[in-house]
Design an enzyme around this catalytic site. Structure first.
Site, mmCIF file in Angstrom:
data_model
loop_
_atom_site.group_PDB
_atom_site.id
_atom_site.type_symbol
_atom_site.label_atom_id
_atom_site.label_comp_id
_atom_site.label_asym_id
_atom_site.label_seq_id
_atom_site.Cartn_x
_atom_site.Cartn_y
_atom_site.Cartn_z
ATOM 1 N N SER A 180 0.814 -1.195 0.000
ATOM 2 C CA SER A 180 0.000 0.000 0.000
ATOM 3 C C SER A 180 0.864 1.267 0.000
ATOM 4 C CB SER A 180 -0.961 -0.034 1.195
ATOM 5 O OG SER A 180 -1.992 0.908 1.053
ATOM 6 N N ASP A 383 -8.943 -5.400 -5.895
ATOM 7 C CA ASP A 383 -8.619 -4.228 -5.077
ATOM 8 C C ASP A 383 -8.975 -2.971 -5.855
ATOM 9 O OD1 ASP A 383 -7.486 -2.218 -3.544
ATOM 10 O OD2 ASP A 383 -5.419 -2.715 -4.124
ATOM 11 N N HIS A 439 -7.163 -5.825 -1.190
ATOM 12 C CA HIS A 439 -6.143 -4.934 -0.647
ATOM 13 C C HIS A 439 -5.955 -5.286 0.839
ATOM 14 C CE1 HIS A 439 -3.926 -1.057 -0.842
ATOM 15 N NE2 HIS A 439 -4.241 -0.965 0.437
#
Length: 474
Positions: A180, A383, A439
């Site tokens: 991320s 995601d 995610h």
């Protein structure tokens, strides 16, 4: 007057408590609350001081490889956020333990072994950086102020000091890893390491490469990719997508004209109740969306949400017995939190303690393509936080040579995702999608992600490896 004196005395006592701790400390953890037996792996925790006067105290969790710690790669793992604790990764992504949700209660979270831990093939340092979440801390308010560039310098300083204290790992191949928001900071850290090695800093770090999952790399590219991704997965219509693309000129985060704004409101209506971490999972009720959709508040219609499981991490980490077992310095961090308010969102300004001072790590990636590094970039294909669409755009912008075309990779004879590999002189980049993952990918598809990293580290390919008697690596 007496109250003011009491406050002063409290501050003086707190400073005395902080200064009484040694700069470097280690705890060998053999037992943990919630896990009945002695730990079947080697876990060490500790603090390392960084920054001016070592006013930053960074906590780490180090797990030795269960395979061959003397030769397996050493990886330093940092969380996203940018201010999140790596205990999230430790328990939910790739660490040796996970919560047994069927047996856990709020009074007693229960731990079990993770059969797909990356520590089966890697030595991993999980580092809580920067301060603000987890158990790392600053000795002063001024020291708590940081940024993308400054926190990267602290990680480099941490690593040098940690290796000096763990010299038997100096020769292991070293990799940076994270997910991320760490897509912004990891390239900066690698640049710090490279510059330090070039300048002759000791110890010289045996850096070989990096891996980043579901990365934020370039704010314009990655945030603008959300609408094309939503279109590709049928969350918005052809007509709405074409209208938004025309009126916003493909820039959905900076365009200010009225027609673009109208289209973006319609897009928001389509996506409001989609769980952006994984578009197929239920969205959790909140005070915001419940106000516009009262059905979300009805108890019988309340779906299970992934965040329901995250409470156990908070409860476990805030337990006094847990903190004693981990060797946490008592009385400094009042409440453990997974992530604090510095967590980045599009358009968010700098906070009191964090400056988002790097808009894009692409220039650092371009610089790394001129070095002898290996890179693994992977994305969960469900995601919508940082969709694979944007990742593919910035990878293409590096103008690398395609070594292997887009093709499936397999686990247990099933398609686990798709991969393609690139090169430039001695630089190598593998890009992979993880089918059905969100995610971040390893939380959703742990078996597939362990196979992915094991194959990449060992063979530089995600394809299964065979010999004369059959499959070696599934």
């Amino acid at each position: 007057m007496a109250r003011r004196l009491g406050v002063v005395l409290f501050i003086l006592l707190s400073l005395q408590l902080l200064s009484s701790y040694s700069v470097h400390s280690r705890t060998i953890v053999e037992n943990l609350p919630g896990f009945d037996d002695p730990l079947p792996f080697k876990l060490e925790t500790g603090y390392v001081g960084t920054g001016q006067n070592e006013d930053i105290q960074l906590l780490y969790y180090f797990v030795e490889s269960e395979r061959n710690p003397e030769e397996d790669p050493l990886m330093l793992w940092i969380a996203g956020g940018p201010v999140c604790s790596t205990l999230g990764a430790f328990f939910r992504e790739n660490g040796p333990l996970q919560f047994d949700y069927k047996k856990s209660t709020e009074e007693k979270p229960v731990l079990e072994l993770n059969p797909y831990s990356w520590t089966k093939v890697l030595n991993i340092i999980y580092l809580d950086t920067p301060v603000g979440a987890g158990f790392s801390y600053a000795k002063s308010y001024l020291a708590s102020k940081t940024s993308d560039t400054l926190s990267s310098k602290h990680v480099y300083e941490f690593l040098r000091k940690w290796l000096n204290d763990h010299q038997r790992f100096m020769s292991n191949p070293f990799y940076m890893g994270g997910v991320s928001y760490s897509g912004i900071t990891i390239p900066l850290i690698i640049q710090e390491i490279h510059n330090g090695n070039e300048d002759g800093n000791r110890p010289e770090i045996n850096i070989k490469g990096f891996l980043i999952g579901n990365p934020l790399t370039d704010r314009n590219i990655d945030f603008n990719s959300r609408i094309p991704y939503a279109y590709k997965v049928a969350l918005i219509s052809d007509q709405l997508y074409e209208s938004a693309k025309e009126h916003c000129s493909g820039d959905y985060i900076n365009s200010k004209n009225a027609l673009c704004a109208r289209d973006l409101r319609r897009v928001d209506e389509c996506l409001e109740f989609i769980y952006d971490n994984h578009i197929l999972e239920p969205v959790c009720a909140s005070s915001e969306n419940a106000a516009s959709n009262p059905l979300l508040l009805q108890p019988l219609s309340r779906s299970w949400c992934r965040e329901d499981n995250y409470v156990y991490n908070v409860l476990w980490a805030n337990d006094d017995d847990v903190q004693r077992a981990l060797g946490i310095r008592q009385g400094i961090v009042k409440d453990w939190v997974q992530c604090n308010g510095d967590h980045y969102e599009i358009g968010k300004n700098d906070t009191d303690t964090y400056s988002y001072n790097v808009e894009s790590s692409l220039p650092y990636h371009r610089n790394m393509t001129r070095k002898s590094y290996r890179a693994l970039i992977y994305s969960g294909d469900h995601d919508s936080v940082f969709p694979h669409v944007g990742t593919e755009i910035w990878i293409q912008s590096l103008n690398l040579t395609v070594e292997s075309e887009w093709a499936p990779w397999f686990v247990d004879q099933q398609v686990a995702g798709y991969q393609t590999t690139y090169s430039h002189n001695n630089y190598s980049l593998t890009y992979a999608t993880v089918k059905g993952a969100g995610h971040t990918a390893s939380e959703y598809k742990p078996k597939e992600c362990l196979a992915m990293v094991d194959r990449w580290f060992t063979h530089n390919s995600l394809k299964p490896v065979y010999n004369a008697i059959g499959l070696l690596n599934t």
